[in-house]
Design an enzyme around this catalytic site. Structure first.
Site, PDB file in Angstrom:
ATOM      1  N   ASP A  13       0.814  -1.222   0.000  1.00 24.85           N
ATOM      2  CA  ASP A  13       0.000   0.000   0.000  1.00 24.85           C
ATOM      3  C   ASP A  13       0.843   1.265   0.000  1.00 24.85           C
ATOM      4  O   ASP A  13       0.432   2.298   0.537  1.00 24.85           O
ATOM      5  CB  ASP A  13      -0.954   0.043   1.216  1.00 24.85           C
ATOM      6  CG  ASP A  13      -1.750  -1.237   1.366  1.00 24.85           C
ATOM      7  OD1 ASP A  13      -2.276  -1.702   0.338  1.00 24.85           O
ATOM      8  OD2 ASP A  13      -1.841  -1.761   2.482  1.00 24.85           O
ATOM      9  N   LYS A  16       2.185   2.417  -4.907  1.00 21.66           N
ATOM     10  CA  LYS A  16       2.908   1.973  -6.108  1.00 21.66           C
ATOM     11  C   LYS A  16       2.108   2.253  -7.360  1.00 21.66           C
ATOM     12  O   LYS A  16       2.664   2.553  -8.408  1.00 21.66           O
ATOM     13  CB  LYS A  16       3.179   0.461  -6.033  1.00 21.66           C
ATOM     14  CG  LYS A  16       4.118   0.060  -4.934  1.00 21.66           C
ATOM     15  CD  LYS A  16       4.319  -1.443  -4.892  1.00 21.66           C
ATOM     16  CE  LYS A  16       3.096  -2.217  -4.462  1.00 21.66           C
ATOM     17  NZ  LYS A  16       2.641  -1.965  -3.091  1.00 21.66           N
ATOM     18  N   GLY A  40      -4.630  -4.240  -4.391  1.00 18.20           N
ATOM     19  CA  GLY A  40      -5.396  -3.293  -5.182  1.00 18.20           C
ATOM     20  C   GLY A  40      -4.587  -2.045  -5.453  1.00 18.20           C
ATOM     21  O   GLY A  40      -4.160  -1.375  -4.532  1.00 18.20           O
ATOM     22  N   HIS A  41      -4.332  -1.762  -6.704  1.00 19.68           N
ATOM     23  CA  HIS A  41      -3.735  -0.477  -7.047  1.00 19.68           C
ATOM     24  C   HIS A  41      -4.877   0.491  -7.290  1.00 19.68           C
ATOM     25  O   HIS A  41      -5.810   0.179  -8.015  1.00 19.68           O
ATOM     26  CB  HIS A  41      -2.946  -0.555  -8.343  1.00 19.68           C
ATOM     27  CG  HIS A  41      -1.601  -1.178  -8.190  1.00 19.68           C
ATOM     28  ND1 HIS A  41      -0.823  -1.017  -7.075  1.00 19.68           N
ATOM     29  CD2 HIS A  41      -0.888  -1.939  -9.036  1.00 19.68           C
ATOM     30  CE1 HIS A  41       0.316  -1.669  -7.242  1.00 19.68           C
ATOM     31  NE2 HIS A  41       0.305  -2.249  -8.414  1.00 19.68           N
ATOM     32  N   GLN A 223       2.061  -5.942  -3.084  1.00 17.64           N
ATOM     33  CA  GLN A 223       2.443  -5.930  -1.661  1.00 17.64           C
ATOM     34  C   GLN A 223       3.814  -5.263  -1.473  1.00 17.64           C
ATOM     35  O   GLN A 223       4.147  -4.373  -2.228  1.00 17.64           O
ATOM     36  CB  GLN A 223       2.434  -7.342  -1.042  1.00 17.64           C
ATOM     37  CG  GLN A 223       1.056  -7.956  -0.964  1.00 17.64           C
ATOM     38  CD  GLN A 223       0.762  -8.897  -2.110  1.00 17.64           C
ATOM     39  OE1 GLN A 223       1.657  -9.426  -2.737  1.00 17.64           O
ATOM     40  NE2 GLN A 223      -0.491  -9.105  -2.389  1.00 17.64           N
TER      41      GLN A 223
END
Ligand code: GDP
Length: 434
Positions: A13, A16, A40-41, A223
């Protein structure tokens, strides 16, 4: 570039997505090399928010090839839903390529994940219960079902039946939950298989060819380093290898092909789920950081635990990833604080202090942070357009990180929108073309 890895330098988180998105615009191929749909991006484009779970963020750029590599695990239900969502918003999935060697997350993996976490009670790892861990476990046990199995309905059906027979015994006898129903599930999976078939490709070959042609390949990790199953804070880790070296195995290229490794760290730290967290903030400042940084999970909505920047962990991430530059995100979140503690060393149980990440789990679990307190800047960074425009204490904060972690900061995040970044040495330096 040509081959650049983007890797989380903390517990995930780190933001990225924004850096991947920025570099994806200048890339020909964007690949995910590990992980599943828990990562989740979040990308905000023209005010529209895209939460991507399986598909690399390059998908937002027409003509960019997007690869889900062999090191990933794929939930067919979720991937198909993600493809449909994007298509519905006018984003084509034509250039999505799926490695035949990636493993599939099956409904029993999800069921077992939930059941296991429930049984562990206080000892739970805090997984997202998406079946990722059980799918990786089956991969290593050599009983997994792979993406390439969707190409042949007969083989898929056979593997499905064999696996489900065994998993149902485990679900019923070990976890005391209802077994899964074969006929309906098999039919559902066959429908998903048909949908995924057109995307299956030899992605190792595809990436190799792209590199030989001098095209720019971006390899995005999910991650973060401290969640790496081998090098992270085991057992509170993910079930794959986020570290940069895994980009080579997860795609199927040699490690010598990687030119550049960009680490991404927040100007503070967050952690989701259980596990030791030396710099976790005590008192009301934790909730303040959470609110200011909107620290809630993209996929789960879970509250993230918030801590001050941990340079011991960051130095470790620089080392294990062979980081060539660092992106420091969310500096703006710290704008309201008068003073900002930064952890420079850990104090261990015997009173000794170390600036290196403890090699032994027990040392890490009992480590307490030694802080140096830096002055805050107490002004918003909204209007800052270049590095010279940063308030002096904010600039000193960045320089302190560079010095202590021994890595150049080539990108600074100053706000949630994707244009809110400063690049002290320009995009060329960030992309490794300087
Ligand atoms: P990822 O998994 O590493 O991509 O991280 P997340 O997607 O969970 O977090 C990214 C979130 O942080 C998104 O909502 C971004 O808009 C936000 N974000 C990224 N960079 C910045 C920044 O520099 N400042 C602020 N305030 N928010 C940012």
């Amino acid at each position: 570039m040509p081959a650049t890895v983007i890797v989380g330098a903390q517990w995930g988180d780190e933001g990225k997505g924004k850096i991947v998105d920025l570099l994806a615009r200048h890339s020909d191929v964007v690949c995910r090399y590990q992980g599943g749909p828990n990562a989740g991006h979040t990308i905000i484009r023209d005010g529209e928010t895209f939460a991507l779970h399986h598909i690399p963020s390059g998908i937002l750029y027409p003509g960019t090839t997007c690869v889900i590599g062999a090191g990933c695990v794929v939930d067919p239900r979720l991937l198909v839903r993600e493809i449909d969502d994007l298509e519905a918003r006018g984003v084509s999935s034509r250039d999505l390529k799926l490695s035949g060697n990636a493993h599939l997350i099956m409904p029993w993996h999800v069921a077992i994940d939930s059941a296991t976490e429930r049984h562990l009670g206080r000892l739970q790892i805090g997984t997202t219960r998406r079946g990722i861990g059980p799918a990786y476990a089956d991969k290593v046990a050599r009983i997994g079902i792979r993406v390439q199995d969707v190409l042949d309905p007969k083989i898929l059906r056979q593997k499905f039946e064999t696996a489900l027979a065994e998993k149902n015994v485990i679900l019923e006898r070990v976890h005391c939950v209802e077994p899964l129903e074969l006929a309906a599930l098999a039919e559902e999976m066959e429908a998903y298989a048909a949908r995924l078939r057109p995307y299956v490709a030899d992605t190792s070959l595809l990436v190799d060819r792209a590199l030989k042609e001098g095209r720019r390949v971006l390899l995005e990790g999910a991650q973060g380093t401290l969640l790496d199953v081998d090098h992270g804070t085991y057992p509170f880790v993910t079930s794959s290898n986020p570290v940069a070296a895994a980009a080579a195995t997860g795609i199927g290229i040699g490690p010598t092909r990687i030119d550049q490794v960009i680490g991404v760290a927040k100007a503070y730290v967050t952690r989701v789920g259980e596990g030791p967290f030396p710099t976790e903030i005590e008192g009301p400042d934790q909730a303040r950081v959470r609110e200011l940084g909107a620290e809630y999970g993209t996929t789960t909505g879970r509250e993230r635990r918030c801590g001050w920047l941990d340079l011991v962990g960051l130095r470790f991430a620089v080392r294990v990833n062979g980081m060539t530059s660092l992106a420091l995100t969310k500096l703006d979140v710290l704008s309201e604080f008068e003073e900002i503690p930064v952890c420079v060393r850990y104090r261990l149980r015997d009173g000794a202090e170390t600036s290196d990440f403890p090699a032994h789990q027990s040392d890490f679990h009992s480590a307490s942070p030694v802080y140096e307190t830096l002055p805050g800047w107490r002004e918003p960074l909204d209007a800052v357009e270049d590095i010279e425009g940063l308030p002096a204490p904010a600039r000193r904060y960045v320089e302190f990180v560079e010095r202590e972690a021994e890595v150049e900061v080539n990108l600074i995040g100053t706000g949630a929108e994707r244009e809110r970044v400063l690049m002290p040495r320009g995009l060329e330096a960030l992309a490794g073309r300087a």
